[in-house]
Design a protein around this motif. Structure first.
Motif, PDB file in Angstrom:
ATOM      1  N   LEU A  62      -3.269  -2.679   6.509  1.00  0.00           N
ATOM      2  CA  LEU A  62      -3.853  -2.409   5.093  1.00  0.00           C
ATOM      3  C   LEU A  62      -2.697  -3.462   4.365  1.00  0.00           C
ATOM      4  CD1 LEU A  62      -5.436  -1.779   2.770  1.00  0.00           C
ATOM      5  CD2 LEU A  62      -3.989   0.490   2.673  1.00  0.00           C
ATOM      6  N   SER A  63      -3.444  -4.294   3.278  1.00  0.00           N
ATOM      7  CA  SER A  63      -2.659  -5.104   2.539  1.00  0.00           C
ATOM      8  C   SER A  63      -3.124  -5.309   1.148  1.00  0.00           C
ATOM      9  CB  SER A  63      -1.935  -6.488   3.143  1.00  0.00           C
ATOM     10  OG  SER A  63      -1.116  -7.045   1.926  1.00  0.00           O
ATOM     11  N   ALA A  70      -6.132   5.803   8.332  1.00  0.00           N
ATOM     12  CA  ALA A  70      -7.339   5.225   8.820  1.00  0.00           C
ATOM     13  C   ALA A  70      -7.825   6.286   9.665  1.00  0.00           C
ATOM     14  CB  ALA A  70      -6.955   4.020   9.556  1.00  0.00           C
ATOM     15  N   ILE A 123      -7.757  -5.763   4.700  1.00  0.00           N
ATOM     16  CA  ILE A 123      -7.876  -4.876   5.928  1.00  0.00           C
ATOM     17  C   ILE A 123      -8.156  -5.663   7.140  1.00  0.00           C
ATOM     18  CG2 ILE A 123      -8.942  -2.720   6.782  1.00  0.00           C
ATOM     19  CD1 ILE A 123      -9.789  -2.187   3.822  1.00  0.00           C
ATOM     20  N   ALA A 142       0.940  -1.209  -0.009  1.00  0.00           N
ATOM     21  CA  ALA A 142       0.050  -0.114  -0.052  1.00  0.00           C
ATOM     22  C   ALA A 142       0.987   1.184   0.055  1.00  0.00           C
ATOM     23  CB  ALA A 142      -0.894  -0.125   1.201  1.00  0.00           C
ATOM     24  N   SER A 187       1.861  -6.458   4.677  1.00  0.00           N
ATOM     25  CA  SER A 187       0.832  -5.634   5.634  1.00  0.00           C
ATOM     26  C   SER A 187       1.700  -4.320   5.722  1.00  0.00           C
ATOM     27  CB  SER A 187       0.147  -6.154   6.593  1.00  0.00           C
ATOM     28  OG  SER A 187       1.187  -6.532   7.504  1.00  0.00           O
ATOM     29  N   VAL A 237     -10.744   3.308   5.832  1.00  0.00           N
ATOM     30  CA  VAL A 237      -9.366   3.235   5.484  1.00  0.00           C
ATOM     31  C   VAL A 237      -9.267   3.552   4.076  1.00  0.00           C
ATOM     32  CG1 VAL A 237      -7.480   1.355   4.937  1.00  0.00           C
ATOM     33  CG2 VAL A 237      -9.045   1.051   6.910  1.00  0.00           C
ATOM     34  N   TRP A 282      -6.318   4.872   0.656  1.00  0.00           N
ATOM     35  CA  TRP A 282      -5.098   4.603   0.128  1.00  0.00           C
ATOM     36  C   TRP A 282      -4.865   5.496  -1.299  1.00  0.00           C
ATOM     37  CZ3 TRP A 282      -8.571   1.001   0.726  1.00  0.00           C
ATOM     38  CH2 TRP A 282      -9.062   0.085  -0.137  1.00  0.00           C
ATOM     39  N   ALA A 290      -8.156  -5.469  -1.628  1.00  0.00           N
ATOM     40  CA  ALA A 290      -7.803  -4.948  -0.164  1.00  0.00           C
ATOM     41  C   ALA A 290      -7.791  -5.861   0.735  1.00  0.00           C
ATOM     42  CB  ALA A 290      -8.351  -3.627  -0.021  1.00  0.00           C
ATOM     43  N   GLY A 307      -1.362   5.086   2.627  1.00  0.00           N
ATOM     44  CA  GLY A 307      -2.639   4.661   3.675  1.00  0.00           C
ATOM     45  C   GLY A 307      -3.122   5.408   4.799  1.00  0.00           C
ATOM     46  N   ARG A 336      -7.687  -2.031  -5.575  1.00  0.00           N
ATOM     47  CA  ARG A 336      -6.562  -1.048  -5.092  1.00  0.00           C
ATOM     48  C   ARG A 336      -6.899   0.177  -6.000  1.00  0.00           C
ATOM     49  NH1 ARG A 336      -0.519  -1.738  -4.408  1.00  0.00           N
ATOM     50  NH2 ARG A 336      -0.884  -4.028  -4.668  1.00  0.00           N
TER      51      ARG A 336
END
Length: 213
Positions: free
Chosen positions: A191-192, A121, A150, A116, A204, A131, A133, A148, A119, A169
């Motif tokens: 996040l990943s 939040a 999360i 990410a 992540s 969230v 990004w 995503a 990012g 994404r």
């Protein structure tokens, strides 16, 4: 007493001296009986157990998430054990025997997909964490179609809320609903991304702690 069913080279069951024979999934194996330990609670053992229990409390809240997040590292072990191994070595802070999770260095997903970017939040609405990004699908191996991943971790309650099927994404935003009981409590946000075909996963990214509105 041990029993040898198939000659001296196979089929041992039970104990012969300090050698124990057993079978697992049809495979015969031998192991040495461990020596008795006069003090099983040495400082080193207590220290290791403290680290282990700290990581275990963290990861056992997200078992299903780890099946996606660590699937590429589950080589002759489960995804959960792969996550335990990584975070025992990299995701702990503190000193004997007072440890905690080092969220900035811990991973809840691991892989070589581009991660990410930008990012963040926030919790602008009740029982919701947003969230966001930046779409970096033109960078490295990132694709606009990556999904995503999360995860929100509530350390006080020992619970996680997560999605393994978030937006692409290219979308750049996801709102996660959390239990109303979380109001006023902090959650740790990760996040990943996972590729659309599931073959690649990113490391992540820790987005920090957010107080739920």
């Amino acid at each position: 007493m041990g029993i040898i069913n198939q000659g001296i080279l196979g089929g041992v069951s039970g104990q012969v001296g300090n050698v124990i024979g057993a079978s697992w999934k049809g495979i015969d194996y031998l192991r040495i009986k461990p020596s008795s330990v006069a003090n099983p609670r040495t400082e080193g053992q207590v220290d290791q157990r403290s680290k282990f229990s700290t990581v275990l409390r963290f990861l056992q809240t997200m078992t299903d998430f780890l099946r996606v997040g660590f699937k590429l590292y589950a080589n002759k072990m489960t995804q959960f054990n792969a996550a335990m191994s990584y975070n025992l070595n990299n995701g702990i802070t503190g000193a004997y025997s007072n440890y905690s999770i080092d969220y900035a260095n811990a991973l809840v997903t691991r892989g070589n997909l581009t991660g990410a970017f930008g990012g963040a939040a926030t919790s602008p609405n009740a029982a919701t964490v947003d969230v966001t990004w930046t779409d970096n699908s033109s960078s490295g191996s990132a694709m606009a179609t990556d999904r995503a991943l999360i995860l929100l971790y509530n350390a006080v309650r020992g619970e996680s809320v997560f999605t393994t099927a978030g937006p692409a994404r290219s979308v750049g935003l996801e709102s996660i609903t959390v239990p109303s009981e979380y109001t006023g409590e902090d959650v740790q946000v990760f996040l990943s991304f996972v590729s659309e075909d599931g073959s690649k996963v990113a490391n992540s990214t820790y987005l920090g702690s957010v107080t739920v509105a």
